[in-house]
Structure formats: C-alpha cells, structure tokens
Design an enzyme around this catalytic site. Sequence first.
Site, mmCIF file in Angstrom:
data_model
loop_
_atom_site.group_PDB
_atom_site.id
_atom_site.type_symbol
_atom_site.label_atom_id
_atom_site.label_comp_id
_atom_site.label_asym_id
_atom_site.label_seq_id
_atom_site.Cartn_x
_atom_site.Cartn_y
_atom_site.Cartn_z
ATOM 1 N N THR A 14 60.862 -8.357 33.159
ATOM 2 C CA THR A 14 61.998 -9.160 33.619
ATOM 3 C C THR A 14 61.943 -9.512 35.093
ATOM 4 O OG1 THR A 14 63.405 -8.193 31.930
ATOM 5 C CG2 THR A 14 64.523 -9.103 33.832
ATOM 6 N N SER A 61 57.159 -4.681 25.963
ATOM 7 C CA SER A 61 57.104 -4.205 24.582
ATOM 8 C C SER A 61 55.745 -4.534 23.955
ATOM 9 C CB SER A 61 58.265 -4.759 23.755
ATOM 10 O OG SER A 61 58.500 -6.092 24.087
ATOM 11 N N THR A 91 61.013 -2.959 31.822
ATOM 12 C CA THR A 91 61.656 -1.643 31.735
ATOM 13 C C THR A 91 61.477 -0.992 30.358
ATOM 14 O OG1 THR A 91 63.733 -2.718 31.135
ATOM 15 C CG2 THR A 91 63.414 -2.170 33.457
ATOM 16 N N ASP A 92 61.283 -1.819 29.314
ATOM 17 C CA ASP A 92 61.296 -1.251 27.954
ATOM 18 C C ASP A 92 60.288 -0.127 27.758
ATOM 19 O OD1 ASP A 92 63.345 -2.893 27.246
ATOM 20 O OD2 ASP A 92 62.112 -4.369 26.196
ATOM 21 N N GLN A 274 64.993 15.795 20.133
ATOM 22 C CA GLN A 274 65.745 14.538 20.221
ATOM 23 C C GLN A 274 66.743 14.598 21.380
ATOM 24 O OE1 GLN A 274 67.358 13.574 16.325
ATOM 25 N NE2 GLN A 274 65.382 13.901 15.392
HETATM 26 N N1 ASP Z 1 61.767 -6.784 27.600
HETATM 27 C C1 ASP Z 1 61.579 -6.616 29.021
HETATM 28 C C2 ASP Z 1 60.305 -5.845 29.249
HETATM 29 O O1 ASP Z 1 60.283 -4.667 29.048
HETATM 30 C C3 ASP Z 1 62.732 -5.909 29.604
HETATM 31 C C4 ASP Z 1 62.611 -5.650 31.078
HETATM 32 O O2 ASP Z 1 61.704 -6.020 31.766
HETATM 33 O O3 ASP Z 1 63.518 -5.018 31.599
HETATM 34 O O4 ASP Z 1 59.315 -6.424 29.603
#
Ligand code: ASP
Length: 337
Positions: A14, A61, A91-92, A274
């Site tokens: 992002t 992802s 972030t993912d 978990q």
């Molecule tokens: N889907 C994005 C990624 O992980 C989310 C992000 O960057 O926060 O690349």
Amino acid sequence: MDNKRVLIIYTGGTIGMKATQQGYRPAPDFLDSELKSIPDLMREDFPEWELYEMYPLLDSSNMTLKEWNEIARVIYENYDRYCGFVVLHGTDTMAYTASALSFILRGLNKPVVLTGSQIPLSEIRSDGRDNLITSILIASEGVANEVCLYFSGRLLRGNRAMKMSADGLVAFKSPNYPLLAEVGIEIRYNRDAILKRVEGEKLEYLPFHEVPIGVLKVFPGIQFGLFEEIMTEKLSGIVLETFGAGNIPGGGGELLPIIKKAFSSGSVITVCSQCPMGTVTLGAYETSSSLKGAGAVSGKDMTTEAAVAKLYHLFSLELSKEEIKKMMEKNIAGELT
Ligand code: ASP
C-alpha cells in the site's frame, strides 16, 4: 563507508500504491516521485538514501519464498555499501517476511527495518510518511542491529511481530516480546531487548528452498481424519495451531496416530497456540501431553509466522529430522523465549 547512507528496498504494498479504477495497485517508478516530493526526505540533515525497486512490485499477499530470498540477496550483496536497510512492504504478510529475513540473513550487524502503511503515501493522512521517515532514521542509527518492523511509533522484533488490525493505524504488535524502541519526541531504544551481537559472527545468506509446509488450525469439532492424507511425508513441516497452552480437541484420540505416522515418515509437527500471548507448554494438560509423546515439538511462544519461516529455514539447511526437532525448540534468531 559513506556516511549514513540507507538503502530503501521497495517490494510493493500500500505505501507506494497508486489509486486506479480497479483499486490500489503498485505501479513501477511511482514511489520514486512520491519520495522526492516529501520535503523531510530531501533535507540536508536527513540521512542519504537510495531506492531499489523490486520487479515485479507485489501486493504482499502474493509474496513467496522467491521474493524473501531476493530481498535478502539484495541486502547481502549491498551490505557494505549502506549503514542500514529499509524494506517497504505490504502489511498483510510483513510479519512473515520479517520472520523469513531473520533466518535467511544470519549474523546481521546492521538494522533491517520493515515498514509500510495502511494509507498510501499519495493520499492525505497517509501513515506512510512517519513510518518511512522514522524507519530511515532507525536504519541509519545502527542501534537495533537485527531484522525489525517499525509501525505507528513502535519498533518490534521482526520475528515476534503479528499483524493485529486490518484497518487500524496501529496495525502490528509483538505480544510475546517487549518493544525494541518506542518513538515519541525521541526514539527511545530498549537496549536490553535488542539482539546482542555474537563476537566474530559474519553475515551469512542462507536462502530458503521450496519445502512443503502446512498450517492446521484446530477448532471444536475438527475431524482430524480429513487431514490424514496430507499429514504424511507430503508435508515436511506442519504448524499445528492449538488452543491455549497446546491443547487439542478429543484428547488427541483421532490425531495422535496421525501425528505418529507423519513423524515417522519425516514430518516435523510444531505446536503453536492460537493465543497471541503466552506460551505452549506441552504436558501442562492431559490434552497436550500426548502430543509430545507422539513426536510433536513445542513451538513455545513463537508466532505461527516465525514457526513457518523457521521450518523453511531448518529444512533448507538439510538437517536431519531429529536435528530439526531439536532446533525448533531452541532460540536461533530471537524468535522464542
Ligand atoms: N494488501 C496490501 C499488501 O499487503 C495491504 C498493505 O500493504 O497494507 O500488500
């Protein structure tokens, strides 16, 4: 070495994404112009930086072992030219990549700081500006000489971090490990928590190989028999996400023979929890003691992210199953207590 020069490696995510009609997506060369329009990054009293853009840029992802190895290779090959590294990442899966880098790059003596943002730099209210500026400062200061993750005022150990929020700006925590630094008016390092350098240790690049790894999360009513077919030598490493301190439903009645068979055919089954906080203690309850007897190892207070990366690491070193079992329960890169 040139004074205080930091290499920024942009992998996608992002922070550098561009708004398109199909939603945000990473666009080649877009981040460079964004960075140059941030006045703080261009100040004379700010550390020098250079940008290295990976190809292709990815939503995190889509990250795989190939990209983990590639990020580590870029750091390894440029290690002497920079005083620290900032990895801009989605972030993912940032916590997975941070864990992976902590095993691929052993003997690190410079900061490698992963960061990103929930709102792209190109948007008003982006959290990317502070995340980036502070990460570059941390990378240039040479105090936290390990793989770490900076987000929203907190510096975390990379292989202890977890993504905790899909939309909050405080997106990461390390529930089982103290902060490496807290950022307010000053960057306050928690020096006791930072990895100590081992005298004489040199940087090593230990890329991951393709290893079949699986993660199985147990839940009330799980029919373990359904998984029997894959819990064989088809999976070299399995992370079992159990309840609480390592408990499984049904007293293990159905699962234990499957684990025994998997273990004897070469799989290493690591028991994680978990619960984000606390540790697995196999044997604390009747429902967990049998797991140990069947050949499973305790992931202790490791995150699933770290356990997955550690399995890749140990299998890539081509150690024996017994050695891997032993090493899974030992601290290698600060991933467990
Ligand atoms: N889907 C994005 C990624 O992980 C989310 C992000 O960057 O926060 O690349």
